[in-house]
Design an enzyme around this catalytic site. Sequence first.
Site, PDB file in Angstrom:
ATOM      1  N   ARG A 192       0.836  -1.210   0.000  1.00 43.14           N
ATOM      2  CA  ARG A 192       0.000   0.000   0.000  1.00 43.14           C
ATOM      3  C   ARG A 192       0.865   1.252   0.000  1.00 43.14           C
ATOM      4  NH1 ARG A 192      -4.602   0.637   4.520  1.00 43.14           N
ATOM      5  NH2 ARG A 192      -2.798   1.053   5.831  1.00 43.14           N
ATOM      6  N   LYS A 207      -2.646   6.968   1.334  1.00 45.21           N
ATOM      7  CA  LYS A 207      -2.448   7.238   2.761  1.00 45.21           C
ATOM      8  C   LYS A 207      -1.384   8.329   2.860  1.00 45.21           C
ATOM      9  CE  LYS A 207      -2.199   4.716   7.113  1.00 45.21           C
ATOM     10  NZ  LYS A 207      -3.275   5.415   7.794  1.00 45.21           N
ATOM     11  N   GLU A 222     -16.288   6.335   5.988  1.00 46.63           N
ATOM     12  CA  GLU A 222     -15.466   5.669   7.009  1.00 46.63           C
ATOM     13  C   GLU A 222     -15.364   6.549   8.245  1.00 46.63           C
ATOM     14  OE1 GLU A 222     -11.357   5.204   5.752  1.00 46.63           O
ATOM     15  OE2 GLU A 222     -11.489   6.998   4.497  1.00 46.63           O
TER      16      GLU A 222
HETATM   17  N1  PMP Z   1      -9.352   4.798   7.292  1.00 47.48           N
HETATM   18  C1  PMP Z   1      -8.499   5.771   7.624  1.00 47.48           C
HETATM   19  C2  PMP Z   1      -8.820   7.166   7.242  1.00 47.48           C
HETATM   20  C3  PMP Z   1      -7.312   5.474   8.309  1.00 47.48           C
HETATM   21  O1  PMP Z   1      -6.455   6.455   8.641  1.00 47.48           O
HETATM   22  C4  PMP Z   1      -7.045   4.131   8.662  1.00 47.48           C
HETATM   23  C5  PMP Z   1      -5.768   3.757   9.362  1.00 47.48           C
HETATM   24  N2  PMP Z   1      -5.576   4.443  10.554  1.00 47.48           N
HETATM   25  C6  PMP Z   1      -7.984   3.155   8.330  1.00 47.48           C
HETATM   26  C7  PMP Z   1      -9.115   3.510   7.619  1.00 47.48           C
HETATM   27  C8  PMP Z   1      -7.761   1.709   8.668  1.00 47.48           C
HETATM   28  O2  PMP Z   1      -6.774   1.164   7.828  1.00 47.48           O
HETATM   29  P1  PMP Z   1      -5.862  -0.058   8.279  1.00 47.48           P
HETATM   30  O3  PMP Z   1      -6.789  -1.144   8.679  1.00 47.48           O
HETATM   31  O4  PMP Z   1      -5.061  -0.392   7.088  1.00 47.48           O
HETATM   32  O5  PMP Z   1      -5.048   0.418   9.431  1.00 47.48           O
END
Ligand code: PMP
Length: 289
Positions: free
Chosen positions: A52, A152, A185
């Site tokens: 990622r 990200k 989200e």
């Molecule tokens: N959405 C956002 C905006 C995030 O910053 C994160 C991670 N902190 C997630 C979802 C969850 O992603 P992951 O399971 O890969 O940590």
Amino acid sequence: MGLKVYINGKFYPKEDAKISVFDHGLLYGDGIFEGIRCYNGHIFKLNKHIDRLYNSAKAIALRIPLTKDELKDAVKATLETNNLNADSYIRLIVTRGIGKLGLDPFNCSESQIIIITDFIELYSKELYEKGLDAVIVPTIRNHSEALNPKIKSLNYLNNILAKIECINAGAAEGIMLNKDGYVAEGTGDNIFLIKGNKLITPPTCAGILVGITRNTVIELAAKEGMVVKEEQITRYDLYVADECFLTGTAVSIIPVVKIDGRAISSGQPGNITLNLLNKYQELTKQRSD
Ligand code: PMP
């Protein structure tokens, strides 16, 4: 021995771990990162995080001056240097590097790689047992054609604005809608609901970070024989859900028991959520990727 931070191949004591004020990561939020968990000395889903990160880099035309294997070795070396063989948290950051006071990213020096290892606890143990209350916040998630939430990036102001709104509302987490009014989200986590025998989460086209925990939970639930759907979710769907929970690397799985003042079902964490949390915790103990 104090904590050591990795910067471009060298380790620095925490107090001396510094980067330039001319780094575009600071000046413009121009950079990318990953939050990774290490359980009992084993780095959970490292390959997925590295993939990622490289996709985020590609999307913002950022060169990472190491191969994926070299970067993985650097992450492992940082853990070893810090003697972190229990549970810990890794923050892997790549900034654009030092540049002039102008936007042009291509006049910057080589990108900077920073690896911080530490501990993280976003929510208290009590909240995992009792569940948290969330509010739907006014700030919408970034439009995918403006700044795609799949990247990200170090530019987290969209989420921070939402977090401020949730804190002002006295809630533990904020749920962000997208430009079409569908649920996207949380400010730093993905969202799931359970209705009848179905586990439902917004599709990636809703404009979300494609969470690694989200994908793991989808796989776990399918293995458990659940019907898993990636479907558009409305505010109403959340209010009338049987169960709701959030997922993320730092939080793992945390139940949501109230949204905008409406109790979710009985207002207690649901059994399916708790079962998935249990299964997820078992998975983190395995040494597989
Ligand atoms: N959405 C956002 C905006 C995030 O910053 C994160 C991670 N902190 C997630 C979802 C969850 O992603 P992951 O399971 O890969 O940590």
